[in-house]
Design a protein around this motif. Structure first.
Motif, PDB file in Angstrom:
ATOM      1  N   GLN A  69       0.830  -1.199   0.000  1.00 35.89           N
ATOM      2  CA  GLN A  69       0.000   0.000   0.000  1.00 35.89           C
ATOM      3  C   GLN A  69       0.866   1.251   0.000  1.00 35.89           C
ATOM      4  OE1 GLN A  69      -3.407   0.410   2.852  1.00 35.89           O
ATOM      5  NE2 GLN A  69      -2.186   2.091   3.672  1.00 35.89           N
ATOM      6  N   ASN A  70       1.859   1.320   0.888  1.00 32.52           N
ATOM      7  CA  ASN A  70       2.679   2.522   1.019  1.00 32.52           C
ATOM      8  C   ASN A  70       3.532   2.779  -0.209  1.00 32.52           C
ATOM      9  OD1 ASN A  70       1.636   2.856   3.578  1.00 32.52           O
ATOM     10  ND2 ASN A  70       3.377   1.915   4.625  1.00 32.52           N
ATOM     11  N   ALA A  71       4.064   1.708  -0.799  1.00 33.55           N
ATOM     12  CA  ALA A  71       5.001   1.868  -1.907  1.00 33.55           C
ATOM     13  C   ALA A  71       4.322   2.099  -3.252  1.00 33.55           C
ATOM     14  CB  ALA A  71       5.909   0.643  -1.998  1.00 33.55           C
ATOM     15  N   ASN A  72       3.068   1.668  -3.410  1.00 35.66           N
ATOM     16  CA  ASN A  72       2.479   1.657  -4.750  1.00 35.66           C
ATOM     17  C   ASN A  72       1.184   2.448  -4.910  1.00 35.66           C
ATOM     18  OD1 ASN A  72       4.210  -0.527  -6.209  1.00 35.66           O
ATOM     19  ND2 ASN A  72       3.690  -1.454  -4.246  1.00 35.66           N
ATOM     20  N   THR A  73       0.576   2.897  -3.816  1.00 37.54           N
ATOM     21  CA  THR A  73      -0.715   3.570  -3.944  1.00 37.54           C
ATOM     22  C   THR A  73      -0.613   4.863  -4.737  1.00 37.54           C
ATOM     23  OG1 THR A  73      -1.584   2.576  -1.918  1.00 37.54           O
ATOM     24  CG2 THR A  73      -2.614   4.618  -2.658  1.00 37.54           C
ATOM     25  N   SER A  74       0.405   5.690  -4.450  1.00 40.57           N
ATOM     26  CA  SER A  74       0.566   6.938  -5.202  1.00 40.57           C
ATOM     27  C   SER A  74       0.783   6.649  -6.691  1.00 40.57           C
ATOM     28  CB  SER A  74       1.740   7.748  -4.647  1.00 40.57           C
ATOM     29  OG  SER A  74       1.457   8.223  -3.348  1.00 40.57           O
ATOM     30  N   ARG A  75       1.528   5.598  -6.967  1.00 38.22           N
ATOM     31  CA  ARG A  75       1.774   5.207  -8.360  1.00 38.22           C
ATOM     32  C   ARG A  75       0.464   4.828  -9.051  1.00 38.22           C
ATOM     33  NH1 ARG A  75       5.974   0.366 -10.113  1.00 38.22           N
ATOM     34  NH2 ARG A  75       5.742   0.538 -12.387  1.00 38.22           N
ATOM     35  N   ILE A  76      -0.387   4.080  -8.346  1.00 41.10           N
ATOM     36  CA  ILE A  76      -1.682   3.681  -8.906  1.00 41.10           C
ATOM     37  C   ILE A  76      -2.562   4.905  -9.129  1.00 41.10           C
ATOM     38  CG2 ILE A  76      -3.826   2.440  -8.389  1.00 41.10           C
ATOM     39  CD1 ILE A  76      -2.074   0.320  -6.989  1.00 41.10           C
TER      40      ILE A  76
END
Length: 506
Positions: A28-35
């Motif tokens: 969640q922390n590593a990829n949410t902004s990317r999504i």
């Protein structure tokens, strides 16, 4: 009656589920902004979309804690919530990378974070329930170990799928790359299986047994119990509500008139709501109304003294952590490597190195997790936490003086030691000061002092960097380092003794 001493592997089994939980948080922390960006979110929209995470934890954890304190099924007291949270979290992890639109992804984040919190919150109380005081530091250290391992592996999953298995990390516009999708799928499976391991391989004491343990402890140390005057407590609750509502209203008005950052509304409108709830409940208590709502709000006021003291420790240590998470990349790229050009090779190499730095501190946290209980036995939890946070503070401050990659990794060793301690020692100190009947609830309320500094750091530090530090984010890390050392010093004033509200005796 005394709780039996558990073996190393029994503590391992009861903590193993945290590995899966941390996989979920890491993804969640590593990829949410990317999504979010892939689905069309602008840079300015991302902080508002992200606010779901802290707000969800703020609301969900005390409620889950309250109900888990009052639950007893064939599965036990806490384990039903582990299982329900794991099922919902795994489903959300499968849905998230397949979100067709931004609003679906934002809604899934709320569901995913709420579900993870349903599993995570009772895990803290689980240690307090099952372990005797002398083993609680080890129990929370075991959780720190699994958090460190899960954070490292979970964060690296997209990289591993791309570089080890050749799965593409690019996709057409508006589509989430396959490397991210497969990372979430694996994370969902690991989450469920790890939590199931704890559910199947652990046991719990019944409420009757826990009550007997508590009575035996009170007999042994009667000086630890204080009784609160109910009428004074009701008056204090009403006055506290008035003060919170007034302060929240004044600051909210200033935020609106001065067009300050929107995230501040979350903090101060929340303060207004809390103040109103305190006032309402004080009047209900005057009329002898007693239900779940009044108990939840009243117990928030009547936190044990040790919890109030640890609240300040948590606030300044997590304020430091959020300063690091927010500003390490611009501080390292700009101050250490001397570039702010996001299109340059030097900038992107430096930014990539930050991910290595974060991997190092999580790895160090996992490596030293079991050394902290040894040091605590030779000294005390308070001294151990002070030393660990001092190492972390020095690590953050030292970034200002460094100019090479190896030095930056050495700085993260100190941060890793502090991180391991932050995830274990305060909870070990707190659990010994809480009544077993409210262990889950108070562990949930303790989460407030993680969320509030997150909101404060995201708003206050931005103002400081812009207005006082001439746009130099490296000084935010120095502020964070000083905050971490201050947190360690505040640990020395924590006095772990219990206080029982007179309402509990009726």
């Amino acid at each position: 009656m005394r709780k039996r001493t558990l073996s190393f592997w029994e503590i391992w089994n009861m903590s193993f589920g945290f590995l899966g939980i941390q996989f979920g948080f890491a993804l969640q922390n590593a990829n949410t902004s990317r999504i979010f960006e892939t689905l069309g979110a602008s840079v300015e929209e991302i902080p508002i979309l992200w606010i779901a995470a802290p707000v969800t934890g703020l609301v969900v954890q005390p409620i889950i804690g309250y109900f888990s304190d009052r639950t007893w099924t064939r599965l036990g007291r806490r384990r039903p919530y582990f299982l329900i949270g794991a099922i919902l979290s795994s489903i959300a992890l499968f849905i998230m990378p397949n979100s067709p639109t931004l609003w679906v992804a934002a809604g899934t984040l709320w569901i995913m974070d709420a579900s993870i919190n349903i599993s995570m919150e009772p895990f803290r109380a689980f240690v307090g329930d099952n372990l005797p005081d002398r083993q609680r530091t080890l129990g929370f250290a075991m959780q720190s170990f699994f958090i460190g391992v899960g954070a490292v592996v979970g964060s690296l999953l997209p990289y591993m799928f791309t570089n080890w298995f050749g799965i593409s990390n690019t996709a057409p516009e508006g589509i989430i790359p396959d490397s991210v999708k497969w990372s979430f799928y694996v994370g969902g499976i690991v989450f469920f299986l790890a939590v199931m391991w704890t559910v199947i391989r652990s046991r719990e004491y019944s409420p009757e047994e826990l009550e007997a343990f508590e009575k035996e402890k009170i007999k042994a140390k009667p000086e630890r119990v204080e009784v609160i005057d109910k009428s004074k407590n009701i008056s204090s609750q009403f006055l506290s509500g008035v003060v919170m509502a007034v302060i929240g209203g004044i600051v909210t008005f200033l935020i609106y008139t001065n067009e300050l950052t929107k995230e501040l509304y979350i903090l101060f409108v929340g303060l207004i709501i809390a103040g109103v709830l305190f006032m309402v409940v004080s009047q209900l208590r005057k009329n002898e109304v007693r239900n779940g709502f009044t108990i939840i709000i009243t117990d928030m006021l009547n936190m044990p003294p040790a919890m109030k003291q640890l609240a300040w420790v948590q606030f300044f240590s997590w304020f430091a952590l959020f300063s690091m998470w927010i500003y390490t990349t611009p501080a390292v790229t700009g101050h250490v490597f001397g570039t702010n050009d996001t299109t340059s090779e030097l900038y992107n190499d430096a930014a990539d190195w930050v991910t290595v730095m974060f991997t190092v501190y999580n790895g160090v946290a996992a490596a030293v997790a079991f050394l902290l209980p040894v040091l605590a036995r030779r000294t005390s939890n308070k001294v151990t936490h002070l030393l660990a946070l001092t190492f972390g503070g020095i690590g953050l401050i030292s970034v200002y003086f460094l100019s090479d990659k190896v030095g930056l990794l050495l700085a993260m060793i100190g941060v890793g030691i502090a991180w391991a301690s932050i995830l274990s020692i305060p909870y070990a100190m707190l659990s010994g000061a809480l009544p077993s009947a409210k262990m889950g609830y108070y562990m949930g309320v303790f989460n407030f002092f993680i969320v509030i500094p997150q909101i404060v750091a995201a708003t206050i530090l931005g103002f400081l960097v812009k207005e006082l530090f001439n746009g130099e984010p490296i000084y935010a890390l120095i502020v964070g380092g000083c905050s971490m050392i201050l947190s360690g010093l505040l640990t020395l004033r924590v006095q772990t003794h219990k206080r029982i509200n007179i309402d509990d005796q009726s």
